[in-house]
Design a protein around this motif. Structure first.
Motif, PDB file in Angstrom:
ATOM      1  N   ARG B 230      37.356 -54.012  -9.233  1.00 44.39           N
ATOM      2  CA  ARG B 230      36.274 -53.283  -9.884  1.00 44.39           C
ATOM      3  C   ARG B 230      35.258 -52.886  -8.830  1.00 44.39           C
ATOM      4  O   ARG B 230      35.158 -53.528  -7.797  1.00 44.39           O
ATOM      5  N   GLU B 241      26.407 -47.557 -11.684  1.00 42.67           N
ATOM      6  CA  GLU B 241      27.683 -47.387 -12.381  1.00 42.67           C
ATOM      7  C   GLU B 241      28.587 -48.537 -12.002  1.00 42.67           C
ATOM      8  O   GLU B 241      28.587 -48.987 -10.854  1.00 42.67           O
ATOM      9  N   GLY B 243      32.654 -50.232 -12.960  1.00 40.48           N
ATOM     10  CA  GLY B 243      33.876 -50.103 -13.732  1.00 40.48           C
ATOM     11  C   GLY B 243      35.093 -50.375 -12.884  1.00 40.48           C
ATOM     12  O   GLY B 243      34.973 -50.659 -11.684  1.00 40.48           O
ATOM     13  N   GLN B 244      36.274 -50.288 -13.501  1.00 38.55           N
ATOM     14  CA  GLN B 244      37.501 -50.489 -12.737  1.00 38.55           C
ATOM     15  C   GLN B 244      37.604 -49.424 -11.655  1.00 38.55           C
ATOM     16  O   GLN B 244      37.192 -48.278 -11.862  1.00 38.55           O
ATOM     17  N   LYS B 247      38.866 -46.015 -12.649  1.00 38.98           N
ATOM     18  CA  LYS B 247      37.914 -45.229 -13.440  1.00 38.98           C
ATOM     19  C   LYS B 247      36.851 -44.606 -12.544  1.00 38.98           C
ATOM     20  O   LYS B 247      36.481 -43.444 -12.704  1.00 38.98           O
ATOM     21  N   ILE B 248      36.370 -45.413 -11.620  1.00 35.65           N
ATOM     22  CA  ILE B 248      35.295 -44.929 -10.747  1.00 35.65           C
ATOM     23  C   ILE B 248      35.795 -43.784  -9.860  1.00 35.65           C
ATOM     24  O   ILE B 248      35.112 -42.793  -9.635  1.00 35.65           O
ATOM     25  N   ASN B 251      37.180 -40.866 -12.484  1.00 37.51           N
ATOM     26  CA  ASN B 251      36.260 -40.366 -13.480  1.00 37.51           C
ATOM     27  C   ASN B 251      34.840 -40.797 -13.157  1.00 37.51           C
ATOM     28  O   ASN B 251      34.186 -41.463 -13.938  1.00 37.51           O
ATOM     29  N   THR B 253      31.048 -40.823 -13.037  1.00 34.15           N
ATOM     30  CA  THR B 253      30.187 -40.239 -14.048  1.00 34.15           C
ATOM     31  C   THR B 253      28.762 -40.036 -13.556  1.00 34.15           C
ATOM     32  O   THR B 253      28.152 -39.012 -13.802  1.00 34.15           O
ATOM     33  N   LYS B 314      27.757 -48.190 -22.024  1.00 32.08           N
ATOM     34  CA  LYS B 314      29.218 -48.231 -22.070  1.00 32.08           C
ATOM     35  C   LYS B 314      29.790 -46.825 -22.180  1.00 32.08           C
ATOM     36  O   LYS B 314      29.339 -46.017 -22.991  1.00 32.08           O
ATOM     37  N   GLU B 318      35.605 -51.042 -19.806  1.00 29.18           N
ATOM     38  CA  GLU B 318      34.694 -51.768 -18.930  1.00 29.18           C
ATOM     39  C   GLU B 318      33.891 -50.844 -18.033  1.00 29.18           C
ATOM     40  O   GLU B 318      33.327 -51.265 -17.044  1.00 29.18           O
ATOM     41  N   HIS B 319      33.904 -49.581 -18.341  1.00 28.29           N
ATOM     42  CA  HIS B 319      33.258 -48.591 -17.493  1.00 28.29           C
ATOM     43  C   HIS B 319      31.840 -48.319 -17.995  1.00 28.29           C
ATOM     44  O   HIS B 319      31.654 -47.920 -19.143  1.00 28.29           O
TER      45      HIS B 319
END
Ligand SMILES: Nc1ncnc2c1ncn2[C@@H]1O[C@H](COP(=O)(O)OP(=O)(O)OP(=O)(O)O)[C@@H](O)[C@H]1O
Ligand SMILES: [Mg+2]
Lengths: 306, 342
Positions: B230, B241, B243-244, B247-248, B251, B253, B314, B318-319
């Motif tokens: 993570r 931010e 997250g896994q 995801k990071i 994606n 964000t 959220k 977990e992101h």
């Protein structure tokens, strides 16, 4: 490109095994320092001079049958001869005997003053650096104030208050001499405290004294030793200055400083050897300690190694 | 990876006081190096902390290691609150958590041999075993970190080792007591690229073999994505931010994360679109905005960003991200959920 000529080509070091071994061999910081110090020819000369001076201070006075205080007005102002190796002074005292008795006192003053500086300096600087915060602030302001006072004035005042003598001279010089060492030690410790290996040791669970004796002190020692060698001649010279002001060791004791100041009149009378010998040995001592100090600094500093 | 939590950080804050101004008008200014962060590190997990220089990564790690006192907040480790332990209890817990530092030239005492360096932790915690056994332990450890044969290395002084080798010794020192948790503070940032991969792989191998839990600090997203399960992105003392890794990377964000990711993906793209991605600007840590800390450099800056501080919210699973652009509406409700779940 020229082809490799097998007849003229050869390894510089025949035993390749040996080359590898010297690479792998563990070596110590002490040996390394000694190695680089001995490579510095000037430092070697300085070391030899210091050793000779110390040896002569010990045995010198015994080499002649005169004592440093024996007066013989019939033999005053004699130039160097077989009888009197360095000649005699205005009161007919043997200058050779006086020079080496003086060496004892001058070297003793120089080394003792620096020794006291060192102990006081390490304690004060160490506490300031280790404790930090308010303690550090207070101690360092105190140091700043002392540093601001004219040293000579403080020394003279102390000598007026205390009763004259060798101990007083040493104490008076040490009263301000420790400041430099204290600043040095504090700076070193503050810097080392932020070192990652000190923090690592903390995380590993080493106690305060372990960290102090394993990490902080050994790594502060180098600069301290250098500062020490460089301040011995300073102390000897300071004693000479006091002698000129009439605050040197009381007669009939001789130090190089008092001998030089007593001999000043010879500039008028022309018996210059009386001035020459003590002045020469003060200069020689200062030269030797400075050269060794410089050599030590280079030898201890990895960046100066080529 | 189990769901058991190894380390939990709650509302951790560190403020430094900075003295500014002249002789008489001394202004004391507070600088928030770490500002109310919440984190959970699961057992066996590698959590990356990434962010630019000065964002508070080292400060966080040092507080967890008890090298720095926190200003406020809690740090839980194996069911114990570290901030409230006394010296003796702290020493005991230190057997179980270690740190690897950044600078290979500063991390080993120049006057000690590798043997003496590795002897230090053993002497501190394993006083009952004999010297000979300790030497054997050290030799095994030195071989484990790929300095073979051990006999050739343990009598060396740090200056006889390369930067990579030194860092390996530092790693050995950290794990010789078999700790459960290791914080690595940019362990490869000062090494040659060619040596870097070796050190990273060594750490990954050690984790596999010893089941290490790690906090891996870096400012390099490529390194982070290689190492971490993570990733938490930090900016100006806050986590913006988390997250896994997948995801990071795929994606991102938060605009700051987007900027970080785009650098790795395509440097040219970054250079061409520099203006759009991140606005130039000096970062002044002492200036506390009431709004989003990134607003001064954010290309999407809105009115709201200047006044209201965003909270971690959220996105999915977990992101989490703290940005007004993403959670315009129902972020109030999710806010509490987020704090509890991280
Ligand atoms: N002892 C201190 N006194 C005052 N301010 C400090 C102190 N230590 C750190 N800071 C400040 O805290 C902030 C965070 O510093 P920190 O060392 O944690 O950053 P970092 O993320 O580790 O950066 P880097 O990537 O450069 O290592 C910085 O703005 C720094 O100036
Ligand atoms: Mg850092």
């Amino acid at each position: 490109m020229e082809a490799l000529n097998k007849k003229t080509f050869h390894f510089k070091e025949k035993n390749v095994q040996k080359i590898e071994e010297t690479n792998v061999q563990p070596f110590s910081q002490f040996k390394e320092t000694l190695y680089y110090l001995t490579k510095n020819k000037l430092a070697i000369v300085g070391l030899i001079i210091i050793l000779l001076l110390i040896v002569m201070a010990v045995i010198g006075p015994k080499l002649v049958s005169y004592s440093y205080s024996d007066q013989s007005l019939l033999e005053s102002n004699q130039p160097p001869s077989i009888e009197h190796w360095f000649g005699t002074d205005q009161l007919g005292r043997d200058i050779f005997a006086r020079t080496w008795t003086g060496a004892r006192i001058s070297l003793f003053i120089g080394i003792m003053a620096v020794f006291i500086d060192l102990i006081v300096g390490i304690i004060i600087g160490g506490i300031a650096g280790l404790k930090g915060g308010k303690t550090d602030e207070i101690l360092m302001r105190l140091v700043d104030i002392l540093y601001g006072l004219p040293h000579l004035l403080v020394t003279i005042l102390l000598m007026v208050v205390l009763k004259p003598g060798l101990t007083t001279i040493i104490l008076a010089m040490a009263a301000t001499g420790w400041i430099g060492i204290a600043r040095l030690v504090r700076g070193q410790i503050l810097q080392l405290k932020e070192c990652e290996y000190v923090m690592a040791s903390q995380v590993l669970g080493a106690g305060f004294y372990k960290i102090l004796f394993k990490h902080l002190l050994p790594n502060t020692l180098g600069p301290i030793i250098v500062a020490m060698t460089l301040s011995v001649p300073g102390a000897i010279f300071a004693e000479a200055t006091l002698s000129f002001l009439g605050l040197g060791v009381p007669v009939p004791l001789a130090s190089w400083g008092t001998m030089t100041s007593e001999a000043l009149v010879t500039l008028l009378t022309g018996h210059l050897w009386i001035l020459f010998f003590p002045a020469f040995f003060i200069s020689l001592t200062m030269f030797a300690f400075n050269v060794v100090g410089d050599g030590l600094r280079d030898a201890l500093d990895p960046k100066m190694r080529t | 990876m189990s769901n058991e939590t190894m380390v939990e950080i709650k509302h951790l804050t560190k403020e430094f006081e900075e003295k500014k101004g002249g002789l008489f008008k001394k202004k004391r200014q507070k600088v928030y190096a770490v500002n109310d962060i919440n984190l959970k590190i699961k057992k066996g997990e590698i959590l990356g902390i990434i962010g630019e220089s000065g964002c508070g990564k080292t400060t966080t790690a040092r507080m967890v290691m008890r090298l720095l006192r926190e200003s406020s907040g809690e740090i839980w480790f194996k069911g114990k609150e570290l901030c409230r332990l006394n010296d003796r209890e702290t020493k005991k817990i230190r057997k179980e958590m270690q740190i690897i530092f950044q600078d290979p030239y500063d991390t080993l005492n120049p006057g000690m041999r590798v043997l003496d360096i590795l002897m230090e932790p053993l002497n501190a915690h394993l006083s009952h075993i004999s010297f000979k056994e300790k030497v054997n332990m050290i030799k095994d450890m030195v071989e484990e970190i790929d300095l073979k044969p051990a006999d050739q290395y343990i009598y060396r002084y740090p200056h006889q080792l390369s930067g990579g080798q030194r860092q390996r010794v530092a790693i050995a020192r950290a794990i010789i007591l078999k700790p459960a948790f290791v914080a690595a503070d940019e362990p490869t940032s000062m090494l040659d690229v060619s040596v870097r991969a070796g050190i990273l792989n060594l750490l990954l191998n050690l984790r596999k073999r010893m089941g290490l839990t790690m906090m891996f600090i870096t400012h390099d997203l490529a390194t982070a994505s290689y190492m971490c399960d993570r990733i938490a992105v930090m900016y100006q003392g806050k986590i913006v931010e988390i997250g896994q890794t997948q995801k990071i990377i795929h994606n991102p964000t938060h605009p700051y994360t987007k900027a970080l990711v785009s650098v790795v993906k395509d440097l040219n793209y970054f250079i061409e679109n520099r203006e759009k991605l991140i606005r130039d600007g000096e970062v002044d840590s002492s200036q506390q905005t009431s709004g989003c800390p990134f607003s001064m450099r954010c290309p999407h800056e809105h009115e709201r960003c200047n006044h209201v501080q965003p909270v971690l919210t959220k996105l999915s699973g977990e992101h989490f991200v703290s940005c007004h652009l993403e959670n315009k509406e129902n972020f109030k409700r999710q806010e509490e959920e987020a704090v509890n779940a991280i």
